[in-house]
Design an enzyme around this catalytic site. Structure first.
Site, PDB file in Angstrom:
ATOM      1  N   LYS A  32      16.545 -20.542  30.340  1.00 50.92           N
ATOM      2  CA  LYS A  32      17.815 -20.724  31.050  1.00 50.92           C
ATOM      3  C   LYS A  32      17.710 -21.970  31.935  1.00 50.92           C
ATOM      4  O   LYS A  32      16.673 -22.603  32.022  1.00 50.92           O
ATOM      5  CB  LYS A  32      18.151 -19.503  31.927  1.00 50.92           C
ATOM      6  CG  LYS A  32      18.181 -18.165  31.203  1.00 50.92           C
ATOM      7  CD  LYS A  32      19.300 -18.061  30.187  1.00 50.92           C
ATOM      8  CE  LYS A  32      19.234 -16.713  29.450  1.00 50.92           C
ATOM      9  NZ  LYS A  32      20.228 -16.655  28.347  1.00 50.92           N
TER      10      LYS A  32
ATOM     11  N   SER B  65      18.839 -17.905  20.177  1.00 48.87           N
ATOM     12  CA  SER B  65      20.204 -17.468  20.473  1.00 48.87           C
ATOM     13  C   SER B  65      21.060 -18.649  20.892  1.00 48.87           C
ATOM     14  O   SER B  65      20.582 -19.781  21.043  1.00 48.87           O
ATOM     15  CB  SER B  65      20.205 -16.411  21.590  1.00 48.87           C
ATOM     16  OG  SER B  65      19.952 -17.024  22.842  1.00 48.87           O
TER      17      SER B  65
ATOM     18  N   SER C  55      25.860 -15.454  27.784  1.00 52.75           N
ATOM     19  CA  SER C  55      24.470 -15.569  28.212  1.00 52.75           C
ATOM     20  C   SER C  55      24.082 -14.387  29.083  1.00 52.75           C
ATOM     21  O   SER C  55      24.795 -14.035  30.024  1.00 52.75           O
ATOM     22  CB  SER C  55      24.270 -16.876  29.005  1.00 52.75           C
ATOM     23  OG  SER C  55      22.973 -16.944  29.553  1.00 52.75           O
TER      24      SER C  55
ATOM     25  N   SER D 167      22.706 -18.916  23.786  1.00 55.73           N
ATOM     26  CA  SER D 167      22.979 -18.846  25.227  1.00 55.73           C
ATOM     27  C   SER D 167      22.850 -20.189  25.938  1.00 55.73           C
ATOM     28  O   SER D 167      23.365 -20.344  27.043  1.00 55.73           O
ATOM     29  CB  SER D 167      22.051 -17.831  25.894  1.00 55.73           C
ATOM     30  OG  SER D 167      20.718 -18.303  25.928  1.00 55.73           O
TER      31      SER D 167
END
Length: 264
Positions: free
Chosen positions: A135, A72, A220, A74
């Protein structure tokens, strides 16, 4: 990825047990019947060939480094869709495969680290619960964090930002967002922001928890929405991009310039 991990553990254990049983029992019986049945069974032969390879792969993936693919946007602009990364599996302690239990404590995440973890989920029924997410650590135990209008306030002090203009985008993602340099204490990294900030709130980070956010701040799904990350969910620290390839056989793009790029 979790299915592959289960399959790897099962095959390693199965081949190892076959070799052990053969050594302790069946090999002796074959020796006693030499001349009648002195050839090694096919199952034992395959186990002898594959067990060392499976064991090495299991050890490397569980305790040294594991590959992941970024699915993705994010973590743009630092990690792009199609990036294949390596994750240091011992940076935050050695953990057992499957249950992720820590057996040897080594270190703890620092602010700014990019971490891979088992997603705790928005709820117990979240279909993505347990999947691997990636993250950046923004808050560590003892921190007071606030996020207001795309501004991170750490322990009462707003972080400093440098505006680097508009982001050119990557394969149709992120184009026109503001490219900023965010200054965490002792660590700087780039982020993306839009005119539509999301996820405002305040958090006190207790022992054994972390606040994580994506670098693509307004695109995100991170700790601002599902809460603090438990330490036991950590899988490791992302440290290297070893390939960028999108689509089957890289039909959607291949970027050799990203090979060997460190993750800041």
């Amino acid at each position: 990825m979790k299915l592959f991990e289960i399959l790897l553990v099962v095959l390693t254990l199965a081949s190892g047990l076959i070799l052990l049983a053969d050594k302790l029992y069946f090999a002796k019986r074959r020796a006693q019947r030499a001349g009648l049945l002195d050839s090694e069974p096919v199952l034992v032969d395959y186990s002898r060939a594959f067990f060392p390879v499976l064991a090495i792969v299991l050890i490397v993936r569980s305790f040294i480094a594991e590959p992941y693919k970024i699915p993705s946007s994010s973590m743009m602009p630092n990690l792009l869709i199609g990036d294949f990364i390596l994750v240091n599996k011992f940076a935050y302690g050695l953990r057992l495969p499957l249950n992720n239990a820590k057996v040897v404590p080594i270190g703890e995440p620092a602010r700014g680290d990019v971490v891979v973890f088992h997603f705790p989920g928005h709820s117990d029924n979240d279909p993505n619960k347990g999947e691997n997410f990636i993250k950046r650590v923004i808050g560590v135990p003892g921190d007071e964090i606030a996020f207001q209008g795309d501004q991170v306030i750490l322990n009462g002090t707003p972080l400093k930002y440098e505006n680097k203009g508009l982001y050119a985008g990557h394969r149709g993602q992120g184009e026109g967002a503001s490219l900023l340099v965010e200054h965490l204490p002792g660590r700087t990294h780039t982020i993306l922001e839009t005119d539509y900030p999301r996820g405002e709130g305040q958090w006190t980070v207790p022992a054994g928890k972390y606040l994580v956010m994506g670098d693509n701040r307004d695109n995100s799904d991170d700790g601002r929405f599902w809460g603090l990350l438990p330490e036991e969910n950590l899988r490791g620290k992302a440290f290297l991009i070893w390939l960028n390839c999108s689509g089957w056989f890289c039909k959607d793009g291949f970027e050799p310039s990203r090979i060997g790029t460190g993750i800041n």
